[in-house]
Scaffold this motif. Sequence first.
Motif, PDB file in Angstrom:
ATOM      1  N   LYS A   1     -22.788 -12.199 -11.462  1.00 42.99           N
ATOM      2  CA  LYS A   1     -21.069 -12.238 -10.871  1.00 42.99           C
ATOM      3  C   LYS A   1     -21.264 -11.312  -9.544  1.00 42.99           C
ATOM      4  O   LYS A   1     -21.594  -9.939 -10.080  1.00 42.99           O
ATOM      5  N   LEU A   2     -20.554 -11.658  -8.701  1.00 42.61           N
ATOM      6  CA  LEU A   2     -20.297 -10.513  -7.704  1.00 42.61           C
ATOM      7  C   LEU A   2     -18.871 -10.241  -7.471  1.00 42.61           C
ATOM      8  O   LEU A   2     -17.850 -10.741  -7.896  1.00 42.61           O
TER       9      LEU A   2
ATOM     10  N   VAL B   1     -15.215  -9.345  -6.322  1.00 46.46           N
ATOM     11  CA  VAL B   1     -14.568 -10.314  -5.074  1.00 46.46           C
ATOM     12  C   VAL B   1     -13.477  -9.494  -4.422  1.00 46.46           C
ATOM     13  O   VAL B   1     -12.774  -8.610  -5.366  1.00 46.46           O
TER      14      VAL B   1
ATOM     15  N   ASN C   1     -10.651 -14.493   0.004  1.00 45.40           N
ATOM     16  CA  ASN C   1     -11.090 -14.020  -1.024  1.00 45.40           C
ATOM     17  C   ASN C   1     -12.729 -14.270  -0.902  1.00 45.40           C
ATOM     18  O   ASN C   1     -13.309 -14.965  -1.074  1.00 45.40           O
TER      19      ASN C   1
ATOM     20  N   GLU D   1     -16.642 -12.785  -2.232  1.00 40.48           N
ATOM     21  CA  GLU D   1     -17.681 -12.198  -3.062  1.00 40.48           C
ATOM     22  C   GLU D   1     -18.339 -11.132  -2.187  1.00 40.48           C
ATOM     23  O   GLU D   1     -18.690 -11.547  -0.969  1.00 40.48           O
TER      24      GLU D   1
ATOM     25  N   THR E   1     -28.694  -9.782  -4.211  1.00 45.16           N
ATOM     26  CA  THR E   1     -27.460 -10.473  -3.818  1.00 45.16           C
ATOM     27  C   THR E   1     -27.339 -11.237  -2.469  1.00 45.16           C
ATOM     28  O   THR E   1     -26.747 -12.338  -2.394  1.00 45.16           O
TER      29      THR E   1
ATOM     30  N   THR F   1     -12.138 -19.042   0.431  1.00 39.91           N
ATOM     31  CA  THR F   1     -13.225 -18.150  -0.161  1.00 39.91           C
ATOM     32  C   THR F   1     -14.417 -18.056   0.494  1.00 39.91           C
ATOM     33  O   THR F   1     -14.743 -18.797   1.465  1.00 39.91           O
TER      34      THR F   1
ATOM     35  N   MET G   1     -18.304 -15.259   1.081  1.00 38.47           N
ATOM     36  CA  MET G   1     -19.109 -14.358   0.704  1.00 38.47           C
ATOM     37  C   MET G   1     -19.568 -13.311   1.986  1.00 38.47           C
ATOM     38  O   MET G   1     -19.669 -13.929   3.134  1.00 38.47           O
TER      39      MET G   1
END
Length: 167
Positions: free
Chosen positions: A44-45, A47, A63, A65, A72, A87, A89
């Motif tokens: 889990k990263l 956010v 949003n 990560e 990661t 969303t 990353m």
Amino acid sequence: MSAFTSFVRPDFRRARLLNIKRAAVCVILLSLISCSVLSARTPKLPVRLLTIKTASGKTVSVNAEIADTEQTRANGFMFRKNIPDGTGMLFVYQHDLIMNFWMKNTPTPLSIAYIDSAGRIKDIFDMTPYSLADVTSTGYCRYALEVPQGWFKRSGISKGDVLVLDF
């Protein structure tokens, strides 16, 4: 001899069915184990709500990560089948560098923005699922932001826009 054969044959069929059932159970167990190993590799990263300011003055939020460790960053969005609009990353590096990303084990089409240390978007590229071809930044960058393919365009974000670096 034929009486012996007819006597042994039903046991042989039963043993064969039992072996098939055992093989099926082994396949199911191996599948479950591999799924748990994959989920263990994708921690889990954190956010963060990121803001991008466009040249027209509009602000857009995403949003994201935060992938800021070697592990990661290496895992990224691999094996993820659903990445909703809004969303993404953000890949964070300690130094500026020429970046190379690929889509190994990534089933979802993505777009990537390469961003310099001041937050300015230098490049935006679309990436093809599962492709091993490098998608390379045209200059030195500190960040990369991956989002569902086409999100930058749909949100009115282009080269030159700025990621607000308040994290």
